[in-house]
Design a protein around this motif. Structure first.
Motif, PDB file in Angstrom:
ATOM      1  N   CYS A  44       0.821  -1.215   0.000  1.00  0.00           N
ATOM      2  CA  CYS A  44       0.000   0.000   0.000  1.00  0.00           C
ATOM      3  C   CYS A  44       0.853   1.264   0.000  1.00  0.00           C
ATOM      4  CB  CYS A  44      -0.966   0.001   1.181  1.00  0.00           C
ATOM      5  SG  CYS A  44      -0.197   0.278   2.797  1.00  0.00           S
ATOM      6  N   ASN A  45       2.154   1.134   0.243  1.00  0.00           N
ATOM      7  CA  ASN A  45       3.136   2.223   0.232  1.00  0.00           C
ATOM      8  C   ASN A  45       2.949   3.251   1.341  1.00  0.00           C
ATOM      9  OD1 ASN A  45       4.705   1.296  -1.942  1.00  0.00           O
ATOM     10  ND2 ASN A  45       3.171   2.065  -3.367  1.00  0.00           N
ATOM     11  N   GLU A  46       2.208   2.915   2.394  1.00  0.00           N
ATOM     12  CA  GLU A  46       2.069   3.820   3.537  1.00  0.00           C
ATOM     13  C   GLU A  46       3.341   3.775   4.374  1.00  0.00           C
ATOM     14  OE1 GLU A  46      -0.373   5.961   4.571  1.00  0.00           O
ATOM     15  OE2 GLU A  46      -1.285   5.592   2.618  1.00  0.00           O
ATOM     16  N   LEU A  47       3.703   4.916   4.928  1.00  0.00           N
ATOM     17  CA  LEU A  47       4.851   5.008   5.814  1.00  0.00           C
ATOM     18  C   LEU A  47       4.421   4.591   7.217  1.00  0.00           C
ATOM     19  CD1 LEU A  47       7.793   5.891   6.294  1.00  0.00           C
ATOM     20  CD2 LEU A  47       6.890   8.177   6.786  1.00  0.00           C
ATOM     21  N   LEU A  79      11.983  -6.732  15.230  1.00  0.00           N
ATOM     22  CA  LEU A  79      11.124  -5.742  15.867  1.00  0.00           C
ATOM     23  C   LEU A  79      10.091  -6.485  16.704  1.00  0.00           C
ATOM     24  CD1 LEU A  79      10.666  -2.635  15.727  1.00  0.00           C
ATOM     25  CD2 LEU A  79       8.963  -3.105  13.967  1.00  0.00           C
ATOM     26  N   HIS A  80       9.886  -6.013  17.932  1.00  0.00           N
ATOM     27  CA  HIS A  80       8.931  -6.664  18.830  1.00  0.00           C
ATOM     28  C   HIS A  80       8.089  -5.604  19.512  1.00  0.00           C
ATOM     29  CE1 HIS A  80       7.387  -9.769  21.504  1.00  0.00           C
ATOM     30  NE2 HIS A  80       7.494  -8.870  22.460  1.00  0.00           N
ATOM     31  N   PRO A  81       6.796  -5.729  19.633  1.00  0.00           N
ATOM     32  CA  PRO A  81       5.926  -6.824  19.190  1.00  0.00           C
ATOM     33  C   PRO A  81       5.587  -6.685  17.708  1.00  0.00           C
ATOM     34  CG  PRO A  81       4.597  -5.162  20.268  1.00  0.00           C
ATOM     35  CD  PRO A  81       6.046  -4.702  20.357  1.00  0.00           C
ATOM     36  N   SER A  82       4.539  -7.358  17.281  1.00  0.00           N
ATOM     37  CA  SER A  82       4.116  -7.308  15.888  1.00  0.00           C
ATOM     38  C   SER A  82       3.617  -5.907  15.529  1.00  0.00           C
ATOM     39  CB  SER A  82       3.003  -8.325  15.639  1.00  0.00           C
ATOM     40  OG  SER A  82       1.824  -7.958  16.341  1.00  0.00           O
ATOM     41  N   VAL A  83       3.475  -5.669  14.243  1.00  0.00           N
ATOM     42  CA  VAL A  83       2.900  -4.423  13.736  1.00  0.00           C
ATOM     43  C   VAL A  83       1.508  -4.760  13.222  1.00  0.00           C
ATOM     44  CG1 VAL A  83       3.122  -2.586  12.022  1.00  0.00           C
ATOM     45  CG2 VAL A  83       5.169  -3.545  13.107  1.00  0.00           C
ATOM     46  N   TRP A  84       0.506  -4.069  13.749  1.00  0.00           N
ATOM     47  CA  TRP A  84      -0.874  -4.341  13.366  1.00  0.00           C
ATOM     48  C   TRP A  84      -1.540  -3.019  13.055  1.00  0.00           C
ATOM     49  CZ3 TRP A  84      -4.489  -7.981  16.613  1.00  0.00           C
ATOM     50  CH2 TRP A  84      -5.634  -8.245  15.870  1.00  0.00           C
ATOM     51  N   ARG A  85      -1.780  -2.755  11.786  1.00  0.00           N
ATOM     52  CA  ARG A  85      -2.416  -1.505  11.360  1.00  0.00           C
ATOM     53  C   ARG A  85      -3.908  -1.591  11.618  1.00  0.00           C
ATOM     54  NH1 ARG A  85      -1.414   0.985   6.034  1.00  0.00           N
ATOM     55  NH2 ARG A  85      -1.954   2.781   7.303  1.00  0.00           N
ATOM     56  N   LYS A  86      -4.425  -0.634  12.319  1.00  0.00           N
ATOM     57  CA  LYS A  86      -5.856  -0.598  12.634  1.00  0.00           C
ATOM     58  C   LYS A  86      -6.668   0.137  11.574  1.00  0.00           C
ATOM     59  CE  LYS A  86      -5.181  -2.556  16.620  1.00  0.00           C
ATOM     60  NZ  LYS A  86      -5.654  -3.861  16.976  1.00  0.00           N
ATOM     61  N   VAL A  87      -5.993   0.866  10.695  1.00  0.00           N
ATOM     62  CA  VAL A  87      -6.650   1.613   9.613  1.00  0.00           C
ATOM     63  C   VAL A  87      -5.953   1.266   8.296  1.00  0.00           C
ATOM     64  CG1 VAL A  87      -7.357   3.522  11.099  1.00  0.00           C
ATOM     65  CG2 VAL A  87      -5.160   3.615   9.948  1.00  0.00           C
ATOM     66  N   HIS A 130      -1.112  -7.068   9.427  1.00  0.00           N
ATOM     67  CA  HIS A 130      -0.619  -7.542  10.717  1.00  0.00           C
ATOM     68  C   HIS A 130       0.544  -8.477  10.422  1.00  0.00           C
ATOM     69  CE1 HIS A 130      -1.451  -9.781  14.760  1.00  0.00           C
ATOM     70  NE2 HIS A 130      -0.415  -8.956  14.837  1.00  0.00           N
ATOM     71  N   PHE A 131       1.734  -8.089  10.907  1.00  0.00           N
ATOM     72  CA  PHE A 131       2.920  -8.872  10.592  1.00  0.00           C
ATOM     73  C   PHE A 131       3.964  -8.747  11.695  1.00  0.00           C
ATOM     74  CE2 PHE A 131       3.438  -4.673   8.759  1.00  0.00           C
ATOM     75  CZ  PHE A 131       4.723  -4.311   9.110  1.00  0.00           C
ATOM     76  N   PHE A 132       4.894  -9.687  11.681  1.00  0.00           N
ATOM     77  CA  PHE A 132       6.061  -9.688  12.552  1.00  0.00           C
ATOM     78  C   PHE A 132       7.277  -9.421  11.670  1.00  0.00           C
ATOM     79  CE2 PHE A 132       2.924 -12.292  14.579  1.00  0.00           C
ATOM     80  CZ  PHE A 132       3.041 -12.003  15.923  1.00  0.00           C
ATOM     81  N   PHE A 133       8.246  -8.702  12.204  1.00  0.00           N
ATOM     82  CA  PHE A 133       9.504  -8.462  11.515  1.00  0.00           C
ATOM     83  C   PHE A 133      10.582  -9.167  12.317  1.00  0.00           C
ATOM     84  CE2 PHE A 133      13.225  -5.770  10.524  1.00  0.00           C
ATOM     85  CZ  PHE A 133      13.231  -5.916   9.148  1.00  0.00           C
ATOM     86  N   ARG A 134      11.025 -10.319  11.831  1.00  0.00           N
ATOM     87  CA  ARG A 134      12.001 -11.140  12.556  1.00  0.00           C
ATOM     88  C   ARG A 134      13.179 -11.472  11.659  1.00  0.00           C
ATOM     89  NH1 ARG A 134       7.525 -15.262  14.470  1.00  0.00           N
ATOM     90  NH2 ARG A 134       6.621 -14.093  16.180  1.00  0.00           N
ATOM     91  N   LYS A 135      14.360 -11.220  12.186  1.00  0.00           N
ATOM     92  CA  LYS A 135      15.606 -11.502  11.473  1.00  0.00           C
ATOM     93  C   LYS A 135      15.577 -10.969  10.044  1.00  0.00           C
ATOM     94  CE  LYS A 135      17.318 -15.224  14.277  1.00  0.00           C
ATOM     95  NZ  LYS A 135      18.026 -16.479  14.289  1.00  0.00           N
ATOM     96  N   GLY A 136      15.068  -9.731   9.917  1.00  0.00           N
ATOM     97  CA  GLY A 136      15.084  -9.046   8.642  1.00  0.00           C
ATOM     98  C   GLY A 136      14.023  -9.499   7.649  1.00  0.00           C
ATOM     99  N   ARG A 137      13.082 -10.333   8.089  1.00  0.00           N
ATOM    100  CA  ARG A 137      12.056 -10.852   7.190  1.00  0.00           C
ATOM    101  C   ARG A 137      10.668 -10.566   7.741  1.00  0.00           C
ATOM    102  NH1 ARG A 137      14.118 -16.052   4.145  1.00  0.00           N
ATOM    103  NH2 ARG A 137      12.495 -15.208   2.811  1.00  0.00           N
ATOM    104  N   ILE A 138       9.718 -10.423   6.842  1.00  0.00           N
ATOM    105  CA  ILE A 138       8.319 -10.214   7.218  1.00  0.00           C
ATOM    106  C   ILE A 138       7.650 -11.572   7.370  1.00  0.00           C
ATOM    107  CG2 ILE A 138       6.098  -9.287   6.439  1.00  0.00           C
ATOM    108  CD1 ILE A 138       8.187  -7.132   7.153  1.00  0.00           C
ATOM    109  N   HIS A 139       6.944 -11.755   8.476  1.00  0.00           N
ATOM    110  CA  HIS A 139       6.149 -12.963   8.725  1.00  0.00           C
ATOM    111  C   HIS A 139       4.720 -12.493   8.948  1.00  0.00           C
ATOM    112  CE1 HIS A 139       9.707 -15.527   9.219  1.00  0.00           C
ATOM    113  NE2 HIS A 139      10.242 -14.431   9.741  1.00  0.00           N
ATOM    114  N   TRP A 140       3.837 -12.827   8.005  1.00  0.00           N
ATOM    115  CA  TRP A 140       2.449 -12.374   8.074  1.00  0.00           C
ATOM    116  C   TRP A 140       1.673 -13.143   9.127  1.00  0.00           C
ATOM    117  CZ3 TRP A 140       1.320  -7.987   5.901  1.00  0.00           C
ATOM    118  CH2 TRP A 140       2.112  -7.540   4.833  1.00  0.00           C
TER     119      TRP A 140
END
Length: 60
Positions: free
Chosen positions: A7-10, A35-43, A48-58
């Protein structure tokens, strides 16, 4: 970081220890980041994803 869904949102995650919400960033020995905890966009895209060891985990 730019949202990995395309979506290209910052996305801005606060690393300040006094603030809330806040995240922690760990620099791993293999030169990747976590990055901890997960990132969960409410808008928007509502990713909703985790960033672990340089990779995105949905999250499902």
């Amino acid at each position: 970081m730019i949202c990995p869904c395309g979506c290209n949102e910052l996305l801005q995650m606060s690393l300040h220890q006094e603030g809330r919400p806040r995240w922690t960033f760990t620099y791993n020995p293999d030169k990747t980041g976590t990055l901890h905890p997960s990132v969960w966009r409410k808008v928007g895209c509502k990713s909703h994803f985790f960033f672990r060891k340089g990779r995105i985990h949905w999250s499902e």
